[in-house]
Design a protein around this motif. Structure first.
Motif, short mmCIF file in Angstrom:
data_model
loop_
_atom_site.label_atom_id
_atom_site.label_comp_id
_atom_site.label_asym_id
_atom_site.label_seq_id
_atom_site.Cartn_x
_atom_site.Cartn_y
_atom_site.Cartn_z
N GLN A 134 1.87 -9.76 17.09
CA GLN A 134 2.08 -8.61 17.97
C GLN A 134 1.56 -7.31 17.35
N VAL A 135 1.85 -7.09 16.07
CA VAL A 135 1.50 -5.81 15.45
C VAL A 135 0.11 -5.79 14.82
N GLY A 136 -0.45 -6.95 14.54
CA GLY A 136 -1.76 -7.02 13.90
C GLY A 136 -2.85 -6.24 14.62
N PRO A 137 -3.03 -6.47 15.92
CA PRO A 137 -4.08 -5.72 16.64
C PRO A 137 -3.86 -4.21 16.62
N ARG A 138 -2.62 -3.79 16.73
CA ARG A 138 -2.32 -2.34 16.72
C ARG A 138 -2.62 -1.74 15.33
N LEU A 139 -2.27 -2.47 14.28
CA LEU A 139 -2.56 -1.97 12.93
C LEU A 139 -4.07 -1.86 12.71
N ASP A 192 8.12 -12.87 6.18
CA ASP A 192 7.73 -14.18 5.67
C ASP A 192 6.27 -14.16 5.24
N SER A 193 5.73 -15.32 4.90
CA SER A 193 4.35 -15.39 4.39
C SER A 193 3.33 -14.93 5.43
N ALA A 194 3.61 -15.13 6.72
CA ALA A 194 2.68 -14.65 7.75
C ALA A 194 2.65 -13.13 7.78
N GLY A 195 3.80 -12.50 7.58
CA GLY A 195 3.86 -11.05 7.52
C GLY A 195 3.14 -10.50 6.30
N ILE A 196 3.31 -11.18 5.18
CA ILE A 196 2.63 -10.76 3.94
C ILE A 196 1.13 -10.95 4.09
N ASP A 197 0.72 -12.04 4.70
CA ASP A 197 -0.70 -12.26 4.95
C ASP A 197 -1.27 -11.17 5.85
N LEU A 198 -0.51 -10.77 6.87
CA LEU A 198 -0.95 -9.68 7.74
C LEU A 198 -1.17 -8.41 6.92
N LEU A 199 -0.25 -8.10 6.02
CA LEU A 199 -0.37 -6.87 5.22
C LEU A 199 -1.57 -6.92 4.29
N THR A 200 -1.81 -8.05 3.66
CA THR A 200 -2.97 -8.14 2.77
C THR A 200 -4.27 -8.08 3.55
N CYS A 201 -4.32 -8.72 4.71
CA CYS A 201 -5.52 -8.63 5.55
C CYS A 201 -5.72 -7.22 6.08
N PHE A 202 -4.62 -6.56 6.45
CA PHE A 202 -4.70 -5.18 6.92
C PHE A 202 -5.20 -4.27 5.80
N ASN A 203 -4.75 -4.52 4.58
CA ASN A 203 -5.22 -3.75 3.43
C ASN A 203 -6.73 -3.89 3.27
N ARG A 204 -7.24 -5.11 3.37
CA ARG A 204 -8.69 -5.33 3.27
C ARG A 204 -9.43 -4.64 4.42
N HIS A 205 -8.86 -4.70 5.61
CA HIS A 205 -9.46 -4.06 6.78
C HIS A 205 -9.52 -2.54 6.55
N CYS A 206 -8.45 -1.99 6.02
CA CYS A 206 -8.42 -0.54 5.73
C CYS A 206 -9.49 -0.18 4.72
N ARG A 207 -9.57 -0.94 3.63
CA ARG A 207 -10.58 -0.65 2.60
C ARG A 207 -11.98 -0.69 3.19
#
Length: 108
Positions: free
Chosen positions: A33-38, A60-75
């Motif tokens: 739900q939040v991935g596209p908005r981020l 959980d691990s899916a949430g952590i994966d979202l954060l690490t992918c979002f971090n890469r997207h931001c960079r």
């Protein structure tokens, strides 16, 4: 089926960057739900995004994966991601999955 609740809202937008509050449970269902908005916010032109996580009650691990992918997207977009006030119950699984090596934490 369990109803998954997550709240994502922009708290502040100024010259210093964008501050986003995330509250609820960040899991497999809510990450979708939040991935596209981020990702949309990462392309908003801000040099810094602060993700305030004090309202998270679970991640959980899916949430952590979202954060690490979002971090890469931001960079890739030239944006710095900072995680603010991450609860201990969320930091522990991040350390187990070694996500804390990639993510940047700040304390307010």
């Amino acid at each position: 089926m369990k109803s998954a609740l997550i709240d994502l809202r922009t708290v502040a937008r100024d010259d210093h960057g964008l501050r986003i509050a995330l509250a609820g449970e960040l899991d497999f269902h809510t990450a979708e739900q939040v991935g596209p908005r981020l990702r949309e916010l990462a392309g908003s032109g801000h040099r810094t995004i602060v993700l305030d996580m004090r309202g998270l009650s679970f991640c959980d691990s899916a949430g952590i994966d979202l954060l690490t992918c979002f971090n890469r997207h931001c960079r890739a977009a030239g944006t710095r991601l900072l995680l603010c006030d991450v609860p201990p119950l969320v930091i522990k699984p991040m350390r187990v999955l070694a996500a804390d090596r990639e993510l940047k934490f700040v304390f307010s």
